[in-house]
Design an enzyme around this catalytic site. Sequence first.
Site, PDB file in Angstrom:
ATOM      1  N   GLY A   1       0.913  -1.150   0.063  1.00  0.00           N
ATOM      2  CA  GLY A   1       0.043   0.169   0.059  1.00  0.00           C
ATOM      3  C   GLY A   1       0.805   1.256   0.157  1.00  0.00           C
ATOM      4  O   GLY A   1       0.157   2.364   0.149  1.00  0.00           O
TER       5      GLY A   1
ATOM      6  N   ASP B   1      -7.655  -9.911  -9.741  1.00  0.00           N
ATOM      7  CA  ASP B   1      -6.574 -10.202 -10.601  1.00  0.00           C
ATOM      8  C   ASP B   1      -6.955  -8.793 -11.761  1.00  0.00           C
ATOM      9  O   ASP B   1      -7.911  -8.963 -12.394  1.00  0.00           O
ATOM     10  CB  ASP B   1      -6.675 -11.622 -11.180  1.00  0.00           C
ATOM     11  CG  ASP B   1      -5.386 -11.770 -12.311  1.00  0.00           C
ATOM     12  OD1 ASP B   1      -4.878 -10.810 -12.813  1.00  0.00           O
ATOM     13  OD2 ASP B   1      -5.510 -12.959 -12.747  1.00  0.00           O
TER      14      ASP B   1
ATOM     15  N   LYS C   1       5.824  -0.317 -14.079  1.00  0.00           N
ATOM     16  CA  LYS C   1       7.173  -0.608 -13.584  1.00  0.00           C
ATOM     17  C   LYS C   1       7.319  -1.794 -14.703  1.00  0.00           C
ATOM     18  O   LYS C   1       6.698  -2.499 -15.288  1.00  0.00           O
ATOM     19  CB  LYS C   1       7.273  -1.416 -12.244  1.00  0.00           C
ATOM     20  CG  LYS C   1       8.265  -2.170 -11.944  1.00  0.00           C
ATOM     21  CD  LYS C   1       8.586  -2.350 -10.513  1.00  0.00           C
ATOM     22  CE  LYS C   1       7.818  -3.358 -10.029  1.00  0.00           C
ATOM     23  NZ  LYS C   1       7.840  -3.448  -8.708  1.00  0.00           N
TER      24      LYS C   1
HETATM   25  C1  SAM Z   1       5.916  -4.532  -5.850  1.00  0.00           C
HETATM   26  S1  SAM Z   1       4.484  -4.971  -5.233  1.00  0.00           S
HETATM   27  C2  SAM Z   1       3.619  -3.501  -5.313  1.00  0.00           C
HETATM   28  C3  SAM Z   1       4.103  -2.783  -3.975  1.00  0.00           C
HETATM   29  C4  SAM Z   1       3.175  -1.317  -3.893  1.00  0.00           C
HETATM   30  N1  SAM Z   1       3.333  -0.614  -5.057  1.00  0.00           N
HETATM   31  C5  SAM Z   1       3.489  -0.609  -2.757  1.00  0.00           C
HETATM   32  O1  SAM Z   1       3.977   0.623  -2.628  1.00  0.00           O
HETATM   33  O2  SAM Z   1       3.337  -1.034  -1.467  1.00  0.00           O
HETATM   34  C6  SAM Z   1       3.689  -5.722  -6.559  1.00  0.00           C
HETATM   35  C7  SAM Z   1       2.158  -6.086  -6.526  1.00  0.00           C
HETATM   36  O3  SAM Z   1       1.872  -6.682  -7.668  1.00  0.00           O
HETATM   37  C8  SAM Z   1       0.698  -7.491  -7.550  1.00  0.00           C
HETATM   38  N2  SAM Z   1       0.195  -8.072  -8.719  1.00  0.00           N
HETATM   39  C9  SAM Z   1       1.037  -8.710  -9.508  1.00  0.00           C
HETATM   40  N3  SAM Z   1       0.265  -9.366 -10.691  1.00  0.00           N
HETATM   41  C10 SAM Z   1      -1.020  -8.701 -10.389  1.00  0.00           C
HETATM   42  C11 SAM Z   1      -2.152  -9.076 -11.191  1.00  0.00           C
HETATM   43  N4  SAM Z   1      -2.541  -9.851 -12.059  1.00  0.00           N
HETATM   44  N5  SAM Z   1      -3.308  -8.330 -10.515  1.00  0.00           N
HETATM   45  C12 SAM Z   1      -3.165  -7.623  -9.439  1.00  0.00           C
HETATM   46  N6  SAM Z   1      -2.288  -7.596  -8.679  1.00  0.00           N
HETATM   47  C13 SAM Z   1      -0.971  -8.193  -9.041  1.00  0.00           C
HETATM   48  C14 SAM Z   1       1.398  -8.266  -6.476  1.00  0.00           C
HETATM   49  O4  SAM Z   1       0.548  -9.262  -5.909  1.00  0.00           O
HETATM   50  C15 SAM Z   1       2.219  -7.369  -5.567  1.00  0.00           C
HETATM   51  O5  SAM Z   1       1.549  -7.136  -4.452  1.00  0.00           O
END
Ligand code: SAM
Length: 295
Positions: free
Chosen positions: A99, A138, A238
Amino acid sequence: MRMGTPLCTALSRSGRSAAAGLACRAGLLSTMPCASMLVPSRAATTKQWLRRQISDPFVRQAVIDNYRSRAAFKLDYLAAKHRLFREGMVVLDLGACPGGWSQVAARCVAASEGEGIVVSVDLQPIDPIPGVHFIQADVMSSETLDAIEIMIANTLRNRQAEVSGRGSMHRISDIQAMKAQIGSPAKSARVVDVVLSDMAPAFSGNRTVDVTRTTELCEMALTVANRLLKKKGSLVCKFLQGESFNELRALLEAHFETVMHVKPPASRKESTEMFLVCLKFKGPTAAGHIEATEK
Ligand SMILES: C[S@@+](CC[C@H](N)C(=O)[O-])C[C@H]1O[C@@H](n2cnc3c(N)ncnc32)[C@H](O)[C@@H]1O
């Protein structure tokens, strides 16, 4: 993650590392991007990871600033450099867990004061964030895109009444009920000012696979932007440096007047991650639409 949350408890109870318990108490484990993706599997890796967490100035600052992840400083930097946010804007944060980015966006658009709106999505649950409406889903699924539209329309409708400072948490099934109240989700289309994507796949360790999966997530963020973003709106996503970069950049350039790749100071030097900052959306095109999977 706060002290006493499942990760802290599991690490401490397993006796895997006394340092893990200490780091939990110091709040340093709260700044991991995503628990399930980053909990190392072997003790040596755990120690290495903890050493890096403890010596990382962004981790320490995140604890002081009450951010849930050090990733918050990446968005903080990008937002200041490219003037991404203004109070009252509507922001969509894809891949939001735990978050940090949502916290930054909510502060910048004054979401908890009922000015702006932040809707966030992740596969994994998060603890509520004041002013942030979270959907656990998702992003690759077409029903999630529908749910995002409904959520935004519903939040806009209730914006004046919602100066409660609270966040809200939803699953797709909850959102179906909102649909009846607001009518066609198309009414909410094109109200988003900024789409953010810090989405990352569960890394396989195979560079080509990881680059491909991350690129697919960027393409999906573009699909979402193509459906919801206002003309002149912004997208930040990203990506991992690799073979597909030129193609991805060209795709984004077809949709935005300005596309830049940026490595914020908080992004670790050894990481190949970078961020594409795309400004001034030209408007929707059929080419920007990549099919979401039907569920
Ligand atoms: C690097 S973390 C994000 C960190 C966040 N931006 C923060 O500031 O705390 C990447 C996130 O992308 C999510 N993610 C990856 N594929 C996804 C998808 N298909 N749908 C939703 N979330 C996804 C993962 O569950 C993970 O929590």
